[in-house]
Scaffold this motif. Structure first.
Motif, short mmCIF file in Angstrom:
data_model
loop_
_atom_site.label_atom_id
_atom_site.label_comp_id
_atom_site.label_asym_id
_atom_site.label_seq_id
_atom_site.Cartn_x
_atom_site.Cartn_y
_atom_site.Cartn_z
N GLN A 125 0.84 -1.20 0.00
CA GLN A 125 0.00 0.00 0.00
C GLN A 125 0.87 1.25 0.00
O GLN A 125 0.65 2.19 -0.77
N ALA A 126 1.87 1.27 0.87
CA ALA A 126 2.75 2.43 0.96
C ALA A 126 3.68 2.50 -0.25
O ALA A 126 3.91 3.58 -0.81
N ARG A 127 4.24 1.35 -0.66
CA ARG A 127 5.15 1.35 -1.81
C ARG A 127 4.45 1.84 -3.07
O ARG A 127 4.99 2.63 -3.84
N SER A 128 3.24 1.37 -3.29
CA SER A 128 2.52 1.77 -4.51
C SER A 128 2.23 3.26 -4.50
O SER A 128 2.28 3.92 -5.56
N ALA A 129 1.92 3.82 -3.33
CA ALA A 129 1.69 5.27 -3.25
C ALA A 129 2.96 6.03 -3.60
O ALA A 129 2.93 7.04 -4.32
N GLY A 130 4.09 5.54 -3.09
CA GLY A 130 5.36 6.19 -3.40
C GLY A 130 5.70 6.10 -4.88
O GLY A 130 6.16 7.08 -5.49
N VAL A 131 5.48 4.93 -5.47
CA VAL A 131 5.78 4.75 -6.90
C VAL A 131 4.90 5.66 -7.75
O VAL A 131 5.37 6.31 -8.69
N THR A 132 3.62 5.71 -7.44
CA THR A 132 2.71 6.57 -8.21
C THR A 132 3.11 8.03 -8.11
O THR A 132 2.98 8.80 -9.08
N ALA A 133 3.62 8.42 -6.94
CA ALA A 133 4.02 9.82 -6.75
C ALA A 133 5.24 10.21 -7.57
O ALA A 133 5.48 11.40 -7.81
N LEU A 134 6.00 9.22 -8.03
CA LEU A 134 7.21 9.53 -8.81
C LEU A 134 6.88 10.32 -10.07
O LEU A 134 7.66 11.17 -10.50
N ARG A 135 5.74 10.04 -10.66
CA ARG A 135 5.35 10.77 -11.87
C ARG A 135 5.13 12.25 -11.56
O ARG A 135 5.64 13.13 -12.26
N ARG A 136 4.39 12.52 -10.50
CA ARG A 136 4.10 13.90 -10.13
C ARG A 136 5.34 14.64 -9.66
O ARG A 136 5.45 15.86 -9.83
N LEU A 137 6.28 13.90 -9.09
CA LEU A 137 7.48 14.53 -8.55
C LEU A 137 8.59 14.66 -9.59
O LEU A 137 9.70 15.09 -9.28
N GLY A 138 8.30 14.24 -10.82
CA GLY A 138 9.28 14.40 -11.89
C GLY A 138 10.39 13.38 -11.88
O GLY A 138 11.46 13.62 -12.44
N GLU A 139 10.15 12.21 -11.29
CA GLU A 139 11.16 11.15 -11.27
C GLU A 139 10.59 9.84 -11.80
O GLU A 139 10.78 8.78 -11.21
N PRO A 140 9.88 9.87 -12.92
CA PRO A 140 9.20 8.65 -13.40
C PRO A 140 10.16 7.52 -13.76
O PRO A 140 9.78 6.35 -13.70
N GLU A 141 11.40 7.85 -14.13
CA GLU A 141 12.34 6.80 -14.51
C GLU A 141 12.65 5.85 -13.35
O GLU A 141 13.02 4.69 -13.56
N ARG A 142 12.47 6.32 -12.12
CA ARG A 142 12.73 5.47 -10.97
C ARG A 142 11.70 4.35 -10.84
O ARG A 142 11.94 3.34 -10.17
N ALA A 143 10.56 4.51 -11.48
CA ALA A 143 9.52 3.49 -11.40
C ALA A 143 9.94 2.19 -12.08
O ALA A 143 9.40 1.12 -11.79
N VAL A 144 10.92 2.28 -12.98
CA VAL A 144 11.41 1.07 -13.66
C VAL A 144 11.91 0.05 -12.63
O VAL A 144 11.75 -1.16 -12.81
N ASP A 145 12.48 0.54 -11.55
CA ASP A 145 13.01 -0.36 -10.51
C ASP A 145 11.91 -1.16 -9.83
O ASP A 145 12.21 -2.13 -9.11
N PHE A 146 10.66 -0.78 -10.03
CA PHE A 146 9.55 -1.46 -9.35
C PHE A 146 8.69 -2.28 -10.31
O PHE A 146 7.66 -2.81 -9.91
N LEU A 147 9.13 -2.39 -11.57
CA LEU A 147 8.36 -3.19 -12.53
C LEU A 147 8.33 -4.66 -12.15
O LEU A 147 7.39 -5.38 -12.52
N VAL B 276 3.24 4.50 -14.40
CA VAL B 276 4.15 5.64 -14.36
C VAL B 276 5.09 5.64 -15.57
O VAL B 276 5.28 6.67 -16.21
N VAL B 277 5.67 4.48 -15.88
CA VAL B 277 6.62 4.47 -17.00
C VAL B 277 5.91 4.70 -18.33
O VAL B 277 6.47 5.32 -19.25
N ARG B 278 4.69 4.21 -18.45
CA ARG B 278 3.94 4.46 -19.69
C ARG B 278 3.64 5.94 -19.85
O ARG B 278 3.69 6.48 -20.96
N GLN B 279 3.32 6.60 -18.74
CA GLN B 279 3.08 8.04 -18.80
C GLN B 279 4.35 8.79 -19.20
O GLN B 279 4.28 9.91 -19.72
N HIS B 280 5.48 8.17 -18.95
CA HIS B 280 6.77 8.76 -19.29
C HIS B 280 7.22 8.36 -20.70
O HIS B 280 8.31 8.71 -21.14
N GLY B 281 6.36 7.61 -21.41
CA GLY B 281 6.67 7.21 -22.77
C GLY B 281 7.48 5.93 -22.89
O GLY B 281 8.05 5.65 -23.95
N ILE B 282 7.54 5.14 -21.82
CA ILE B 282 8.31 3.89 -21.83
C ILE B 282 7.33 2.72 -21.88
O ILE B 282 6.41 2.63 -21.05
#
Length: 283
Positions: A193-215, A229-235
């Motif tokens: 629950q907490a991890r998913s919230a943090g991962v989703t926030a990466l897009r809003r915080l301008g760090e979407p590339e970090r979401a790759v580590d959670f795929l 998140v990565v799809r929103q970043h074009g990946i």
């Protein structure tokens, strides 16, 4: 017993009336038995004596939802007199349990009023309560009142074992834009629950590339958030999953991720993983 064990107080109240019979008619009543008596007049008189017996305050709370109007009204008057920042902490478990009863919400309103006016430190014991309902109530109030910092909220989301608290605190920690410490707490949390919230926030915080580590996260919820998140970043995550599943050192989460978003053409790659030496991958 104490105020922190609401089930026992409610059971005591129920059994005291269930066990009452003609043979008890002449028995001497104790303040406790009088508060649980079948006769509303006896309960009403007992409330006048209860103010001097703090150990009986939980039964005063129970009587706040009494089916007899005068008993209920007197109990509510008495609770308003005895409830302060100290007794509120002790009686919160019983008040929250009684609040689920018909006419039980009055005591909860009194508790709300006292705790919202109390110093922040008075809420701290409730945040650590072993009673899940009490912790949920306390964190909801803390979020509404803004008494916890993003770091404190993120820590609660990461460490509490209740999913409702995890979700509420994670969302609140991210509302104003968390600092690096709060974000790392969420991303490193053991619960999804907490991890998913943090991962989703990466897009809003301008760090979407970090979401790759959670795929390839062990949680399906976190993997889904990472793909978003990565799809929103074009990946496109699909080539990433295919490459990982072709690697002998494939992680179980990568195999699951490919199964979740892959195409029919990926079936042979997944079938081959049924022979993988790692049990987690085969599963």
């Amino acid at each position: 017993m104490n105020g922190g064990d609401p089930a026992k107080w409610l059971e005591l109240d129920r059994r005291a009336r269930a066990d009452w019979g003609p043979e008890q008619q002449g028995e001497r009543r104790t303040p406790l038995s009088a508060l649980c008596h079948r006769d509303g007049r006896v309960r009403h008189r007992a409330l006048n004596e209860a103010a001097g017996h703090p150990e009986l305050f939980p039964l005063v709370v129970v009587r706040c939802a009494d089916w007899v109007g005068p008993v209920r009204d007197r109990a509510r008057e008495l609770l308003a007199e005895i409830l302060d920042a100290g007794t509120a902490v002790t009686l919160a478990p019983v008040i929250l349990r009684v609040a689920d009863r018909y006419r039980g919400d009055h005591a909860l309103g009194l508790l709300d009023g006292v705790l919202r006016r109390a110093p922040r430190e008075r809420l701290a014991p409730l945040l650590l309560s072993g009673d899940r309902a009490v912790r949920r109530y306390a964190y909801r109030m803390a979020v509404e009142e803004g008494t916890l910092s993003p770091v404190e909220l993120a820590r609660a989301a990461a460490e509490d074992d209740d999913a409702v608290i995890q979700g509420r605190c994670a969302e609140a920690a991210l509302t104003e834009g968390p600092g690096a410490e709060a974000l790392e707490m969420l991303l490193g949390a053991r619960n999804p629950q907490a991890r998913s919230a943090g991962v989703t926030a990466l897009r809003r915080l301008g760090e979407p590339e970090r979401a790759v580590d959670f795929l390839a996260d062990r949680s399906a919820l976190v993997r889904a958030c990472a793909r978003y998140v990565v799809r929103q970043h074009g990946i496109d995550p699909l080539p990433w999953y295919r490459a990982r599943c072709a690697d002998p050192a494939v992680q179980p989460g990568a195999a699951l991720g490919l199964a979740e978003c892959g195409e029919r053409a990926d079936a042979p790659l997944l079938w081959a993983l049924l022979e993988h030496p790692a049990p987690g991958v085969r599963a």
